[in-house]
Structure formats: C-alpha cells, structure tokens
Design an enzyme around this catalytic site. Structure first.
Site, short mmCIF file in Angstrom:
data_model
loop_
_atom_site.label_atom_id
_atom_site.label_comp_id
_atom_site.label_asym_id
_atom_site.label_seq_id
_atom_site.Cartn_x
_atom_site.Cartn_y
_atom_site.Cartn_z
N ASP A 184 14.07 1.86 10.56
CA ASP A 184 13.27 1.27 11.28
C ASP A 184 12.07 2.03 12.25
O ASP A 184 12.78 2.85 13.10
CB ASP A 184 13.92 0.38 12.22
CG ASP A 184 13.00 -0.81 13.11
OD1 ASP A 184 11.63 -0.35 13.19
OD2 ASP A 184 13.27 -1.73 13.76
N VAL A 185 10.79 2.23 11.79
CA VAL A 185 9.90 3.15 12.73
C VAL A 185 9.85 3.00 14.20
O VAL A 185 9.54 4.00 14.82
CB VAL A 185 8.70 3.27 11.86
CG1 VAL A 185 8.70 4.17 10.68
CG2 VAL A 185 7.94 2.01 11.94
N ILE B 203 1.02 -1.23 -0.13
CA ILE B 203 -0.11 -0.05 0.01
C ILE B 203 0.82 1.17 -0.04
O ILE B 203 0.56 2.07 -0.77
CB ILE B 203 -0.95 0.03 1.19
CG1 ILE B 203 -2.04 -1.15 0.97
CG2 ILE B 203 -1.58 1.27 1.37
CD1 ILE B 203 -3.00 -1.40 2.32
N TYR C 289 -2.91 -7.53 16.41
CA TYR C 289 -3.43 -6.54 15.16
C TYR C 289 -4.28 -5.66 15.39
O TYR C 289 -4.27 -4.24 15.12
CB TYR C 289 -3.19 -7.49 14.20
CG TYR C 289 -3.28 -6.57 12.59
CD1 TYR C 289 -2.31 -6.16 11.95
CD2 TYR C 289 -4.62 -6.17 12.17
CE1 TYR C 289 -2.21 -5.24 11.17
CE2 TYR C 289 -4.60 -5.54 10.79
CZ TYR C 289 -3.40 -5.03 10.44
OH TYR C 289 -3.71 -4.47 9.05
P1 NAI Z 1 3.42 -4.89 3.31
O1 NAI Z 1 3.92 -6.04 4.06
O2 NAI Z 1 3.05 -5.25 1.81
O3 NAI Z 1 4.31 -3.57 3.14
C1 NAI Z 1 4.85 -2.86 4.30
C2 NAI Z 1 5.98 -2.27 4.10
O4 NAI Z 1 6.47 -1.55 5.37
C3 NAI Z 1 7.31 -3.08 3.74
O5 NAI Z 1 7.95 -2.43 2.72
C4 NAI Z 1 8.03 -3.24 4.86
O6 NAI Z 1 9.43 -3.29 4.73
C5 NAI Z 1 7.86 -1.94 5.80
N1 NAI Z 1 8.04 -1.73 7.11
C6 NAI Z 1 7.52 -3.07 8.01
N2 NAI Z 1 7.93 -2.69 9.32
C7 NAI Z 1 8.81 -1.55 9.25
C8 NAI Z 1 9.39 -0.96 10.09
N3 NAI Z 1 9.46 -1.12 11.48
N4 NAI Z 1 10.22 0.06 9.91
C9 NAI Z 1 9.82 0.81 8.46
N5 NAI Z 1 9.12 0.28 7.50
C10 NAI Z 1 8.67 -1.16 7.86
O7 NAI Z 1 2.10 -4.28 3.90
P2 NAI Z 1 0.93 -3.71 3.50
O8 NAI Z 1 -0.14 -4.89 3.35
O9 NAI Z 1 1.17 -2.71 2.40
O10 NAI Z 1 0.58 -2.75 4.60
C11 NAI Z 1 0.47 -1.51 4.82
C12 NAI Z 1 -0.19 -0.74 5.78
O11 NAI Z 1 -1.84 -0.97 5.70
C13 NAI Z 1 -0.12 -1.61 7.36
O12 NAI Z 1 -0.01 -0.56 8.12
C14 NAI Z 1 -1.21 -2.57 7.42
O13 NAI Z 1 -1.47 -2.66 8.65
C15 NAI Z 1 -2.57 -1.81 6.67
N6 NAI Z 1 -3.37 -2.78 6.25
C16 NAI Z 1 -3.20 -3.58 5.18
C17 NAI Z 1 -4.22 -4.35 4.83
C18 NAI Z 1 -3.89 -5.37 3.75
O14 NAI Z 1 -5.07 -6.21 3.49
N7 NAI Z 1 -2.82 -5.54 3.15
C19 NAI Z 1 -5.68 -4.04 5.29
C20 NAI Z 1 -5.55 -3.00 6.19
C21 NAI Z 1 -4.60 -2.23 6.60
#
Ligand code: NAI
Length: 252
Positions: free
Chosen positions: A66-67, A23, A156
């Site tokens: 790292d956030v 996202i 979560y």
């Molecule tokens: P993803 O796993 O595809 O991408 C997440 C990105 O955040 C990755 O590039 C990762 O390296 C980075 N990341 C993880 N931990 C980190 C840290 N400690 N410091 C800096 N960067 C970090 O995840 P996605 O699905 O794109 O999720 C993005 C946001 O959307 C998250 O907050 C997730 O909870 C939220 N979300 C996602 C949904 C879904 O169905 N995929 C639904 C609702 C919310």
C-alpha cells in the site's frame, strides 16, 4: 550513436506502483519489452494474482504494497536497493460535489494520489541519489492542469496538480545528482478506473468524446509508450517536464 538504443533498458531495474492493472500494467509491459526487470508493487491481491498469471516466466517480481504506508514503502526501497526507474502510477479516482466531500474522502484521495507519490519518490529517490542515476516518472493527469467535465472531483484534480509540482520541485532538487523526474499527464484512458462511465454512463462518455479533438478515448499502451520514453535515455535532456498525452483535450 543509435537513437533506438537509447530506449534499450537491458540491465536496468524498475518498479511500477499500481502496476498490476490499467495503465500501470501496460507500463510494466513496455519496460519488460525494452529489457528491464520490473517489480510490480500493488495493494490489490487479486490484481497481483492475475498479473502474475499473465506475466508468468517474465523478468518480474511482485510485492503487495500500500503506497500510503510510508514505513512499508521505505522498507521495500531499502530491501530493493538502488533501482534505475520508478513509475509512480498508483492512484484512485473519486467523484463528489465539492460541497459534499467528507474529510475522510478528501484525505483518502490526497493520501493515495499525492502523499504516496512523494513517499515513493523520496524512498526510492534516496537510493538513486546515492548511485547518482535514476529516472522517476510520475503519472499525473490533464486534470492537474485543467478541470474536466462533467464529473466533479476537486480532490482528484488538486492531487494531480500537486503531482505535477512535486515533479518540477524534485527535478530542480535532484538534477545535480543525475536523477531525472518527469510526469505524464494522460487524458481519458480506458481502464478499470473509469469503466463506470465507459460501460454505462453514455452521457458522460459523449461529453468526454466531444471535448477531445481526436474523438476517442486513449489506450493504456499509448500512455505506457510515453512512460518508456521518459524512463529511458531517449529523454536524457528532460527533467521537470509534464508530458501531456490527451488526444488534444487540453488544446481546446
Ligand atoms: P486502475 O484503477 O485501473 O489501476 C490502478 C492500480 O493501482 C490497481 O491495480 C490498484 O490496485 C493499484 N492501487 C490503488 N491504490 C493503491 C495503493 N494505495 N497502493 C498500491 N497500489 C494501489 O487505474 P488507472 O486508470 O490505470 O490509473 C493509473 C494512474 O493513472 C492513476 O494515478 C490515475 O490517476 C492516472 N490517470 C488515469 C486516467 C484514466 O483515464 N484512467 C487519466 C489520467 C490519469
């Protein structure tokens, strides 16, 4: 007044945490297309490398961050100075029955998904307060409002409920400074985070789909367009809002 001009972000500077994949990467695309220059802050060097290849020549810079490292977040915010837009997107998904979650697992999810959202908002928000402008967009989840099924992930869900209330609380505190704070609450979206289910767990995917009026999984660009709206002046009257983008899941 031009309505479309309100979406124009030329001259604005933005940061997207976790912006190297999923996202976050689509949020970066949307902000760039609207004219902003964008900092991608992500912990994963491989994701950063592929984002750098993909975005070669665009108005984007990369920071390995790292956030959850509060000192590093503060120092990046101080180095970058006042930004116009913060997209607090970095997050992790974890699943385990409540009775089995270890302290480490609980703390990890809360640290990335909840604590770090506050550390980033605080660090970048301080500069926004000084410059009397800014838009913070937190990525929450429909799981912050309801309990999705069949997966079990109380940590979560709790973290995302916290994100929604951080959003309202900061909006209340910072409204007087011209800093808006809103959140998007997506439903299921196809990203690396949930690829485990979409690729191989057909039973889980079928339950997700049968609980979604639109009958499909969301795309990352469909969340990013809401983020663009909230980041821009098109949403100038919104602060403290949680905008649900879930294909109708929470309507049932
Ligand atoms: P993803 O796993 O595809 O991408 C997440 C990105 O955040 C990755 O590039 C990762 O390296 C980075 N990341 C993880 N931990 C980190 C840290 N400690 N410091 C800096 N960067 C970090 O995840 P996605 O699905 O794109 O999720 C993005 C946001 O959307 C998250 O907050 C997730 O909870 C939220 N979300 C996602 C949904 C879904 O169905 N995929 C639904 C609702 C919310």
């Amino acid at each position: 007044m031009s309505y479309l001009n309100k979406l124009d972000l030329h001259g604005k500077r933005a940061i997207v945490t976790g912006g190297a994949a999923g996202i976050g990467a689509s949020c970066v695309d949307a902000l760039l297309e609207a004219g902003a220059s964008v900092v991608i802050a992500d912990v994963n060097p491989e994701n950063l490398r592929s984002a750098s290849d993909r975005l070669h020549g665009r108005s984007v810079t990369f920071e390995q961050l790292d956030v959850t490292d509060r000192a590093a977040v503060n120092s990046l915010a101080d180095r970058l100075g006042a930004l116009d837009i913060l997209v607090n997107n970095a997050g992790i998904g974890r699943q385990a029955p409540a009775e089995e979650i270890s302290a480490d697992e609980w703390n990890k999810v809360i640290d990335v998904n909840l604590n770090a959202v506050f550390w980033c908002a605080q660090a970048f928000g301080r500069h926004m307060i000084q410059s009397r402008r800014g838009s913070i967009v937190n990525i929450g989840s429909m799981s912050g409002d309801i309990v999705t099924r069949p997966q079990k992930n109380v940590h979560y869900n709790a973290s995302k409920a916290g994100v929604h209330h951080i959003t309202r609380s900061l909006a209340a505190e910072w409204g007087e400074y011209g800093v808006r704070v809103n959140a998007v609450a997506p439903g299921f979206v196809e990203t690396p985070m949930n690829s485990y289910a979409l690729r191989s767990d057909t039973a889980t995917t079928a339950i997700w789909l049968s609980n979604t009026p639109s009958g499909r999984i969301g795309r990352t660009d469909e969340v990013a367009s809401v983020v663009l709206f909230l980041a821009s002046d098109a949403s100038s009257l919104l602060t403290g809002s949680i905008v649900t983008a879930d294909g109708g899941y929470t309507a049932w």
